[in-house]
Enzyme design. Structure first.
Site, PDB file in Angstrom:
ATOM      1  CG  HIS A  67       9.739 -45.238  -8.453  1.00 20.45           C
ATOM      2  ND1 HIS A  67       9.875 -44.303  -9.535  1.00 20.45           N
ATOM      3  CD2 HIS A  67      10.797 -46.069  -8.403  1.00 20.45           C
ATOM      4  CE1 HIS A  67      11.072 -44.509 -10.299  1.00 20.45           C
ATOM      5  NE2 HIS A  67      11.426 -45.535  -9.508  1.00 20.45           N
ATOM      6  CG  ASP A 120       8.080 -40.440  -8.124  1.00 19.05           C
ATOM      7  OD1 ASP A 120       8.514 -41.490  -8.480  1.00 19.05           O
ATOM      8  OD2 ASP A 120       7.433 -39.521  -8.709  1.00 19.05           O
ATOM      9  CG  MET A 154      13.350 -39.264  -4.912  1.00 20.16           C
ATOM     10  SD  MET A 154      13.749 -37.909  -6.006  1.00 20.16           S
ATOM     11  CE  MET A 154      12.357 -38.150  -7.174  1.00 20.16           C
ATOM     12  CG  MET A 202      13.732 -43.686  -7.593  1.00 18.93           C
ATOM     13  SD  MET A 202      13.430 -41.932  -8.397  1.00 18.93           S
ATOM     14  CE  MET A 202      11.503 -41.693  -7.916  1.00 18.93           C
ATOM     15  CG  ASP A 246       8.264 -42.264 -13.659  1.00 14.13           C
ATOM     16  OD1 ASP A 246       7.784 -40.916 -14.239  1.00 14.13           O
ATOM     17  OD2 ASP A 246       8.597 -42.454 -12.518  1.00 14.13           O
ATOM     18  CG  MET A 283      13.015 -45.431 -14.171  1.00  9.34           C
ATOM     19  SD  MET A 283      11.756 -44.283 -13.517  1.00  9.34           S
ATOM     20  CE  MET A 283      12.480 -42.577 -13.414  1.00  9.34           C
ATOM     21  CG  HIS A 308       4.225 -42.628  -9.708  1.00  7.78           C
ATOM     22  ND1 HIS A 308       4.580 -44.210  -9.909  1.00  7.78           N
ATOM     23  CD2 HIS A 308       5.456 -42.345  -9.698  1.00  7.78           C
ATOM     24  CE1 HIS A 308       5.797 -44.491 -10.153  1.00  7.78           C
ATOM     25  NE2 HIS A 308       6.568 -43.149 -10.011  1.00  7.78           N
ATOM     26  CB  SER A 323       4.534 -38.303 -10.517  1.00  3.13           C
ATOM     27  OG  SER A 323       5.596 -38.105  -9.603  1.00  3.13           O
TER      28      SER A 323
END
Length: 222
Positions: A68, A37, A39, A70, A175, A141, A35, A10
């Site tokens: 990913h 993230d 957000m 979020m 994760d 998660m 990875h 990540s």
């Protein structure tokens, strides 16, 4: 045949000012994916980056970009991430959008479709979408989404095990808090895609750190 072991470090744990160099470091060290993230500051409290940063990174790597999301409205990100060069589009099942439509849109855009579960969401929440063959990967998660550096929650492993037993060929990603002390639990439960943060980026020996994770998954699959 069990799905292949995949390590996806990540970049949330990397030095954002040197993201391309950090990405190269882990890919050269044996990582399979990167990875990312994403957000939005709404679905989760923190704000990271979006499609423009993914697009910039894609210019500096040929690695598989594992995104990913979020975010509250993942549908808004399908076309931007496609244009940015993303390869995996993973959204949360908890959002108020049609999961089947999102998966179809992601695949039509040339990306793989993934669906993620918060710790408090049961595995059954993704059964319908997985049974329909819409999903390439389920992300479990083991920590609350939105923050790096949280501790691994072993009580999430029965969820991973149940999903692996029901879907033996699908990629199952875990994760949160993964490293040498916790990888065996995740691998034994059936995870084959491992997201690791500080245990990789903070290591003095990145190839060894990645090999430990991958070897544990490979051994558990035998």
């Amino acid at each position: 045949m069990a799905p292949a072991a995949i390590v996806s470090p990540s970049l949330l744990a990397s030095d954002f000012a040197r993201m391309a160099d950090e990405a190269k470091k882990v890919i050269d060290g044996g990582a399979d994916w990167l990875h990312l993230d994403i957000m939005d500051g709404h679905f989760v409290p923190n704000l990271t980056f979006g499609a423009p940063v993914v697009k910039c990174l894609a210019k500096h790597t040929d690695a598989f970009l594992d995104c990913h999301l979020m975010v509250t409205n993942p549908g808004d990100y399908v076309e931007p991430l496609k244009d940015a060069g993303a390869h995996m589009f993973t959204f949360h099942i908890e959002v108020d959008e049609d999961a089947a439509v999102l998966c179809d849109r992601a695949r039509a855009a040339g990306m793989k479709a993934g669906v993620a579960l918060k710790p408090g969401t049961p595995a059954e929440a993704v059964h319908a979408i997985c049974d329909a063959g819409k999903v390439d990967m389920v992300l479990v998660m083991t920590v609350e989404p939105g923050f790096g550096g949280q501790k691994f929650q072993p009580e999430m492993m029965p969820k991973v095990k149940a999903l692996r037993e029901r879907y033996p060929q699908i990629d199952i990603q875990v994760d949160g808090g993964l490293g040498p002390a916790t990888i065996e639990a995740a691998a034994t439960a059936g995870a084959n895609v491992i997201v690791a943060g500080s245990s990789v980026f903070g290591s003095d020996d990145v190839p060894k750190a990645i090999a430990v994770l991958k070897d544990a998954v490979t051994a558990a699959a035998k």
